[in-house]
Design a protein around this motif. Structure first.
Motif, mmCIF file in Angstrom:
data_model
loop_
_atom_site.group_PDB
_atom_site.id
_atom_site.type_symbol
_atom_site.label_atom_id
_atom_site.label_comp_id
_atom_site.label_asym_id
_atom_site.label_seq_id
_atom_site.Cartn_x
_atom_site.Cartn_y
_atom_site.Cartn_z
ATOM 1 N N HIS A 263 1.182 -1.514 -0.438
ATOM 2 C CA HIS A 263 0.575 -0.209 0.029
ATOM 3 C C HIS A 263 1.089 0.980 0.018
ATOM 4 O O HIS A 263 1.427 1.451 1.292
ATOM 5 N N HIS B 196 0.381 5.707 -2.362
ATOM 6 C CA HIS B 196 0.423 6.160 -2.532
ATOM 7 C C HIS B 196 1.020 6.738 -3.996
ATOM 8 O O HIS B 196 1.597 8.155 -2.899
ATOM 9 N N GLU C 153 -8.804 1.523 -3.030
ATOM 10 C CA GLU C 153 -8.950 1.331 -1.426
ATOM 11 C C GLU C 153 -10.343 2.419 -1.826
ATOM 12 O O GLU C 153 -10.693 3.692 -2.329
ATOM 13 N N HIS D 268 -6.450 -2.444 5.665
ATOM 14 C CA HIS D 268 -4.805 -1.285 5.880
ATOM 15 C C HIS D 268 -5.085 -1.171 6.875
ATOM 16 O O HIS D 268 -6.081 -0.110 7.524
ATOM 17 N N ASP E 105 1.684 2.707 3.500
ATOM 18 C CA ASP E 105 1.080 4.460 3.280
ATOM 19 C C ASP E 105 1.306 5.591 2.427
ATOM 20 O O ASP E 105 1.089 6.383 2.938
HETATM 21 ZN ZN LIG Z 1 -4.267 4.552 1.521
#
Ligand SMILES: [Zn+2]
Length: 259
Positions: free
Chosen positions: A6, A8, A92, A153, A203
């Motif tokens: 995960h 971004h 997500e 998550h 994340d």
């Molecule tokens: Zn996220």
């Protein structure tokens, strides 16, 4: 090997030096990075990134904080994009009651739509829940969870929440860099996470672990979070690494869950 499930990578503060970020990731043993979209525009972006970089895989969908701007037409486009060979998950998605409750009904509607799509595609659903984990679990349960798989998550909640998720056979959890913060308070339930249900994630660019707290997070920093988690859970670092790697492959790259 490590999989960052995960990150971004399309935000400007990290995309601006992406080749360097990916280089550092490879250097520390990261083999794959899953980049989750938050709306139609970023769904297109993550697919572009996955075409450009072998290490990157895409998850496409609409984030609960973005539903107010999302139309059913957008979702139809996302369905079309989902046949791309590097799309490994849907999301997500999920629920976020922290920022705004105005669009709660639409959050639920889009969460259910994405669960349906993931079920149809036999791909996992990436679940975000903030101040809403009880409702998120409830919706998953309502949707016959034996027929799809998923990833809660950056999980935050209670021991009971974790137990409910573990009751769902094909569901996994992961924790972010905030487990390294001095004031992290959820050690009790995190320490009870079984090794066969835990995933690694950053994340990025959010929630950088200590000693990078407050900086732009990136996949290479994942080792600090995993080391801390090994301590919390009371397991050997290498053992945790290999469990996380196997779990991520099983959930995202084999789609071998039984239905
Ligand atoms: Zn996220």
């Amino acid at each position: 090997m490590i999989i960052d499930t995960h990150a971004h990578l399309y935000y400007d503060n990290i995309k601006s030096h992406l080749p360097d970020v990916l280089h550092k990731a490879t250097d520390i043993g990261i083999e794959k990075i899953i980049v989750p979209a938050i709306d139609l525009e970023t769904s297109r972006k993550v697919i572009e990134l996955s075409d450009k970089y072998e290490i990157i895989f895409a998850s496409i969908g609409v984030h609960p904080c973005e539903v107010q701007n999302a139309s059913n037409k957008d979702f139809d486009e996302i369905i079309k994009l989902s046949s791309h060979q590097k799309v490994v998950a849907i999301g997500e998605t999920g629920l976020d009651y922290y920022w705004d409750l105005t669009f709660k009904d639409k959050q639920i509607e889009f969460f259910e739509l994405q669960i349906d799509l993931a079920t149809e595609l036999k791909k996992p659903v990436v679940i975000h829940s903030r101040n809403a984990v009880d409702d998120a679990i409830e919706i998953v349960k309502r949707k016959s969870p034996e027929s799809f798989s998923g990833h809660f998550h950056c999980l935050s909640g209670t021991f009971q929440n974790l137990a409910q998720i573990l009751d769902l056979k094909n569901f996994y959890v992961s924790y972010c860099g905030n487990v390294t913060f001095k004031k992290f308070t959820e050690i009790d339930f995190v320490s009870n996470t079984p090794l066969d249900r835990i995933l690694s994630e950053t994340d990025s660019p959010f929630l950088a672990p200590v000693p990078f707290r407050g900086k732009v997070n990136e996949p290479a920093y994942i080792v600090h979070t995993i080391k801390k988690l090994a301590g919390i859970i009371g397991t050997d670092y290498q053992e945790l690494l290999s469990a996380m790697y196997q779990n991520a492959n099983k959930l995202y790259f084999k789609h071998s869950y039984e239905s």
